[in-house]
Design a protein around this motif. Structure first.
Motif, PDB file in Angstrom:
ATOM      1  N   GLU A  55      40.455  40.586  37.595  1.00 49.92           N
ATOM      2  CA  GLU A  55      39.933  40.325  38.722  1.00 49.92           C
ATOM      3  C   GLU A  55      39.168  39.549  39.276  1.00 49.92           C
ATOM      4  O   GLU A  55      38.597  38.437  40.292  1.00 49.92           O
ATOM      5  CB  GLU A  55      38.155  41.468  38.538  1.00 49.92           C
ATOM      6  CG  GLU A  55      38.891  42.626  38.121  1.00 49.92           C
ATOM      7  CD  GLU A  55      37.739  43.284  37.283  1.00 49.92           C
ATOM      8  OE1 GLU A  55      36.631  42.865  36.330  1.00 49.92           O
ATOM      9  OE2 GLU A  55      37.401  44.460  37.208  1.00 49.92           O
ATOM     10  N   ARG A  56      39.781  38.105  38.004  1.00 46.50           N
ATOM     11  CA  ARG A  56      39.082  36.747  38.320  1.00 46.50           C
ATOM     12  C   ARG A  56      39.835  35.857  39.669  1.00 46.50           C
ATOM     13  O   ARG A  56      39.461  35.396  39.826  1.00 46.50           O
ATOM     14  CB  ARG A  56      38.309  36.233  36.789  1.00 46.50           C
ATOM     15  CG  ARG A  56      37.106  36.118  36.339  1.00 46.50           C
ATOM     16  CD  ARG A  56      37.270  34.912  34.807  1.00 46.50           C
ATOM     17  NE  ARG A  56      38.547  35.403  34.750  1.00 46.50           N
ATOM     18  CZ  ARG A  56      38.854  35.106  33.246  1.00 46.50           C
ATOM     19  NH1 ARG A  56      37.350  35.356  32.345  1.00 46.50           N
ATOM     20  NH2 ARG A  56      39.701  35.492  32.298  1.00 46.50           N
ATOM     21  N   MET A  57      41.239  36.690  39.299  1.00 43.17           N
ATOM     22  CA  MET A  57      42.355  35.536  40.875  1.00 43.17           C
ATOM     23  C   MET A  57      41.877  36.061  41.556  1.00 43.17           C
ATOM     24  O   MET A  57      42.644  35.605  42.349  1.00 43.17           O
ATOM     25  CB  MET A  57      43.205  36.167  39.652  1.00 43.17           C
ATOM     26  CG  MET A  57      43.927  35.632  38.111  1.00 43.17           C
ATOM     27  SD  MET A  57      43.625  33.946  38.433  1.00 43.17           S
ATOM     28  CE  MET A  57      44.674  32.493  38.857  1.00 43.17           C
ATOM     29  N   LYS A  82      38.756  37.077  43.367  1.00 40.49           N
ATOM     30  CA  LYS A  82      37.864  37.358  44.031  1.00 40.49           C
ATOM     31  C   LYS A  82      37.779  35.451  44.476  1.00 40.49           C
ATOM     32  O   LYS A  82      37.267  35.660  45.469  1.00 40.49           O
ATOM     33  CB  LYS A  82      37.051  36.691  42.415  1.00 40.49           C
ATOM     34  CG  LYS A  82      36.100  38.661  42.347  1.00 40.49           C
ATOM     35  CD  LYS A  82      34.715  38.283  41.535  1.00 40.49           C
ATOM     36  CE  LYS A  82      34.583  39.874  40.984  1.00 40.49           C
ATOM     37  NZ  LYS A  82      33.026  39.639  40.835  1.00 40.49           N
ATOM     38  N   PRO A  83      38.564  34.638  44.106  1.00 39.57           N
ATOM     39  CA  PRO A  83      38.041  33.292  45.326  1.00 39.57           C
ATOM     40  C   PRO A  83      39.345  33.759  46.041  1.00 39.57           C
ATOM     41  O   PRO A  83      39.069  32.603  47.058  1.00 39.57           O
ATOM     42  CB  PRO A  83      39.230  32.529  43.685  1.00 39.57           C
ATOM     43  CG  PRO A  83      38.698  33.091  42.362  1.00 39.57           C
ATOM     44  CD  PRO A  83      38.148  34.124  42.751  1.00 39.57           C
ATOM     45  N   SER A  84      40.752  34.692  46.180  1.00 44.65           N
ATOM     46  CA  SER A  84      41.203  34.350  46.772  1.00 44.65           C
ATOM     47  C   SER A  84      40.508  35.665  48.130  1.00 44.65           C
ATOM     48  O   SER A  84      41.101  35.186  49.548  1.00 44.65           O
ATOM     49  CB  SER A  84      42.477  35.120  47.132  1.00 44.65           C
ATOM     50  OG  SER A  84      42.497  36.135  46.623  1.00 44.65           O
ATOM     51  N   GLU A  85      39.828  35.926  48.607  1.00 46.00           N
ATOM     52  CA  GLU A  85      39.368  36.721  49.187  1.00 46.00           C
ATOM     53  C   GLU A  85      38.180  36.673  49.531  1.00 46.00           C
ATOM     54  O   GLU A  85      38.231  35.490  49.638  1.00 46.00           O
ATOM     55  CB  GLU A  85      38.576  38.298  48.368  1.00 46.00           C
ATOM     56  CG  GLU A  85      39.645  38.942  47.784  1.00 46.00           C
ATOM     57  CD  GLU A  85      38.669  40.217  46.912  1.00 46.00           C
ATOM     58  OE1 GLU A  85      37.095  39.920  47.479  1.00 46.00           O
ATOM     59  OE2 GLU A  85      39.623  40.794  45.903  1.00 46.00           O
TER      60      GLU A  85
END
Length: 110
Positions: A103-105, A107-110
């Protein structure tokens, strides 16, 4: 009744009492005597009782051995269950960490 007659009468009475007591004792022993058939039956009963006691002792020993074996199996099963529960807890914790990492990985790509 003079002294001699009194002594003779007393002796006769005591002798008759002795004879009556002896006869009563002989009669009681004769009537209460155990026969050979009764002795044989008592022997058989004693042998059967001895065999029953041996069988009981063997059964108790078997039950105690079986109980110890089952207790050992129960202890092993409980240990395996604890190990499996610990492994499941670790796997769930690891899965939760992987979900949070994913989930952390994402979120930044969205």
């Amino acid at each position: 009744m003079n002294r001699t007659e009194f002594v003779i009468a007393t002796a006769i009475i005591l002798f008759l009492a002795f004879c009556l007591g002896w006869f009563a004792s002989w009669l009681i022993h004769r009537l209460t005597r155990v026969s050979q058939a009764d002795m044989g039956e008592l022997e058989q009963m004693a042998q059967a009782l001895h065999e029953a006691e041996e069988t009981r002792d063997q059964a108790i020993a078997y039950i105690e051995a079986r109980e110890a074996e089952l207790q050992n199996q129960l202890n092993q099963t409980e240990a395996e269950l604890r190990a499996a529960m610990d492994g499941l807890r670790d796997a769930r914790h690891e899965a939760e960490e992987l979900r949070s990492y994913i989930e952390r990985m994402q979120k930044p790509s969205e």
